[in-house]
Design a protein around this motif. Structure first.
Motif, PDB file in Angstrom:
ATOM      1  N   SER A 336      45.903  35.343  47.327  1.00 36.29           N
ATOM      2  CA  SER A 336      45.146  34.146  47.709  1.00 36.29           C
ATOM      3  C   SER A 336      45.089  33.989  49.224  1.00 36.29           C
ATOM      4  O   SER A 336      44.020  33.783  49.812  1.00 36.29           O
ATOM      5  N   ALA A 337      46.230  34.116  49.892  1.00 34.48           N
ATOM      6  CA  ALA A 337      46.264  33.956  51.350  1.00 34.48           C
ATOM      7  C   ALA A 337      45.511  35.083  52.043  1.00 34.48           C
ATOM      8  O   ALA A 337      44.842  34.866  53.065  1.00 34.48           O
ATOM      9  N   VAL A 338      45.615  36.305  51.499  1.00 32.12           N
ATOM     10  CA  VAL A 338      44.925  37.448  52.098  1.00 32.12           C
ATOM     11  C   VAL A 338      43.418  37.252  52.012  1.00 32.12           C
ATOM     12  O   VAL A 338      42.684  37.463  52.990  1.00 32.12           O
ATOM     13  N   VAL A 339      42.928  36.824  50.849  1.00 33.42           N
ATOM     14  CA  VAL A 339      41.494  36.597  50.673  1.00 33.42           C
ATOM     15  C   VAL A 339      41.010  35.508  51.619  1.00 33.42           C
ATOM     16  O   VAL A 339      39.940  35.631  52.241  1.00 33.42           O
ATOM     17  N   GLU A 365      40.928  37.010  42.960  1.00 40.33           N
ATOM     18  CA  GLU A 365      41.086  35.922  43.924  1.00 40.33           C
ATOM     19  C   GLU A 365      39.787  35.679  44.691  1.00 40.33           C
ATOM     20  O   GLU A 365      39.436  34.535  45.012  1.00 40.33           O
ATOM     21  N   ALA A 366      39.049  36.776  44.979  1.00 44.85           N
ATOM     22  CA  ALA A 366      37.783  36.624  45.696  1.00 44.85           C
ATOM     23  C   ALA A 366      36.783  35.824  44.876  1.00 44.85           C
ATOM     24  O   ALA A 366      36.057  34.964  45.406  1.00 44.85           O
ATOM     25  N   ALA A 369      37.564  32.260  45.065  1.00 38.15           N
ATOM     26  CA  ALA A 369      37.269  31.692  46.392  1.00 38.15           C
ATOM     27  C   ALA A 369      35.784  31.720  46.718  1.00 38.15           C
ATOM     28  O   ALA A 369      35.395  31.421  47.864  1.00 38.15           O
ATOM     29  N   LYS A 370      34.940  32.085  45.746  1.00 42.48           N
ATOM     30  CA  LYS A 370      33.489  32.161  45.954  1.00 42.48           C
ATOM     31  C   LYS A 370      33.148  33.133  47.098  1.00 42.48           C
ATOM     32  O   LYS A 370      32.263  32.889  47.918  1.00 42.48           O
ATOM     33  N   TRP A 371      33.901  34.242  47.142  1.00 42.46           N
ATOM     34  CA  TRP A 371      33.696  35.248  48.184  1.00 42.46           C
ATOM     35  C   TRP A 371      33.369  36.570  47.494  1.00 42.46           C
ATOM     36  O   TRP A 371      34.108  37.008  46.608  1.00 42.46           O
TER      37      TRP A 371
END
Length: 501
Positions: A336-339, A365-366, A369-371
């Motif tokens: 989560s933190a890396v993304v 996780e991406a 995060a909508k990434w």
């Protein structure tokens, strides 16, 4: 049997007596006399051979030792009988029942009367010879010059082994590799084996869930019944303790089915591109294949030996291309933190050297995060010669649902062993096998990409394919044509990539 031996000996009797024994004894004269006796049945005085139940005496020129025991003294198969290894190192060893080995006196009794050191009668197919003490001493001197057989090698067999996981996620893959290896070994033996020897493959199971079990299995094998080499090991950690044990004992490790880290090639021959090669291929693709020539990307590497090796190679390649590389590491619970960091940095492209659980965790996780970065992955390339790969398809036809990639590499590994032994010759040793393999400029079995096996070769990105992750489909698709005709250097190396239409 006697007739076949006689015919073989007569054919060999035409050989001239030239040169010296491999290891001279007390002088060149003695060595040459011993060779003449061994190869032609000719001594300084006439030598007689008594054959058959009646002990009929005939000139030994019709029954020279080489006719049954071979040029190397290792024996083999002759008329349904297996003449033994008679190199002096082997004869001097204690017998299987713990009896004493041969010395000059016991040898004289065996050669003249057909009696072993423990009192057993030798096989009746073995002629009984009448010769002088001087000729017998010359023959012993010659036998001492013959090389001792390599571990796992006898006159009629070459014994290899493979490590296969018996439990865990790779157990099924191990069973499938076992099936293919069994079939290809049968095929090699049906074609006549390897210089007249049958290839015998012993399957050694280990439990990946038990720390050190692969090392324990290897150690027992090397202690109790050393194989000549290991072939297509499955699930054995690259550069782990088991692999180090093989290297320390000088045991060839042929085509392990684990992605290599790169580096030590003295005793390990991999047909897979190394982690370092994959990382360099990714950076080369980013520098030459991405539209706009992006120079700022994230590089995803796992926090283990493979990830460290990939990161080192990727970092060096990025510097050479002038790319500002952001390294990303994490685990299944820490992405989560890396993304968030990569998204905030404006990273739109992520390079991953392997389809690991870390990649899948990062993508999950991406999505949360909508990434949606573009993710490129390096993988082992598939062969581009379907016609030559047809032999493999026919071999495994009807064997059940097999995983193509592992079986192709196992099949190719067996063919590499066959080619290496063919080049090394009948007088086989582990050193000679590795020297022969390392002399192969291009090994192309048709089921894996062609590969140079010379140590210190330049990295060959032709063995690497680049894939792109399709977020909508949630799967990887090929996006490159590695080393197209218009981007290959004069030495055949790949110097660029282009995206496929």
């Amino acid at each position: 049997m006697a007739l076949l031996a006689a015919l073989s000996a007569v054919a060999m009797s035409a050989l001239p007596v030239t040169g010296k024994a491999d290891t001279p004894g007390t002088g060149p004269g003695l060595a040459d006399r011993g060779r003449a006796i061994y190869e032609q049945g000719r001594g300084d005085d006439p030598i007689l051979a008594r054959v058959g139940a009646g002990g009929i005496a005939v000139p030994a020129t019709n029954f020279a030792c080489i006719g049954c025991h071979g040029v190397d003294g290792l024996g083999g198969w002759e008329g349904g009988v297996a003449p033994p290894d008679i190199t002096w190192d082997r004869l001097a060893q204690p017998g299987e029942q713990g009896g004493r080995g041969y010395d000059a006196v016991a040898f004289a009794r065996a050669v003249g009367d057909g009696v072993a050191p423990d009192g057993r009668a030798l096989h009746p197919a073995m002629p009984r010879y009448t010769m002088t003490d001087a000729d017998r001493a010359a023959l012993i001197d010659y036998l001492k010059g013959l090389e001792r057989a390599a571990p796992g090698v006898s006159g009629g067999e070459i014994r290899a082994a493979t490590l296969l996981p018996t439990s865990g996620p790779l157990a099924q893959a191990g069973r499938e590799v076992s099936i293919v290896l069994r079939e290809v070994v049968r095929s090699i033996n049906r074609r006549g084996g390897l210089h007249g020897r049958r290839l015998v493959l012993r399957q050694l199971g280990f439990d990946p869930a038990v720390p050190g079990d692969a090392l324990a299995v290897v150690s027992r094998a090397l202690r109790d019944d050393p194989p000549f080499c290991f072939l297509a090991n499955v699930g054995v950690e690259a550069n782990g303790a088991a692999v180090h044990a093989l290297r320390a004992n000088g045991v060839p490790d042929i085509a392990p089915l684990t992605q290599p880290l790169g580096g030590d090639e003295a005793w390990t021959v991999s047909l897979e591109p190394s982690v370092a090669e994959m990382a360099r291929a990714l950076i080369a693709f980013a520098a030459t294949g991405l539209e706009g020539g992006s120079r700022r990307l994230a590089f995803l590497a796992s926090d283990d030996r493979q990830g460290w090796a990939a990161a080192d190679a990727g970092r060096a390649a990025a510097r050479a291309y002038g790319i500002d590389l952001i390294e990303a590491r994490g685990d299944a619970g820490g992405w989560s933190a890396v993304v968030a960091r990569l998204k905030a940095a404006g990273v739109t492209t992520v390079l991953a050297f392997d389809r690991t659980v870390e990649v899948e965790a990062m993508l999950a996780e991406a999505r949360a995060a909508k990434w949606a970065p573009v993710v490129f992955l390096a993988a082992s390339a598939t062969p581009s010669d379907p016609a030559r790969a047809l032999a493999f398809r026919r071999l495994v036809a009807g064997l059940g649902g097999l995983r193509d990639d592992l079986q192709r590499h196992a099949y190719a590994g067996a063919l590499l062993l066959e080619e290496g032994v063919r080049r090394a010759g009948r007088r086989l040793s582990r050193d000679r096998l590795m020297e022969a393999i390392h002399g192969i400029e291009t090994f192309d079995p048709g089921v894996v990409p062609p590969r140079s096996l010379r140590p210190g070769r330049a990295p060959d990105e032709r063995a690497v394919a680049i894939l792109r992750y399709e977020h909508r489909l949630r799967r990887y698709v090929p996006v490159t044509a590695p080393c197209p005709d218009d981007s290959a250097g004069g030495d055949g190396r790949c110097i660029g990539y282009r995206q496929s239409p």
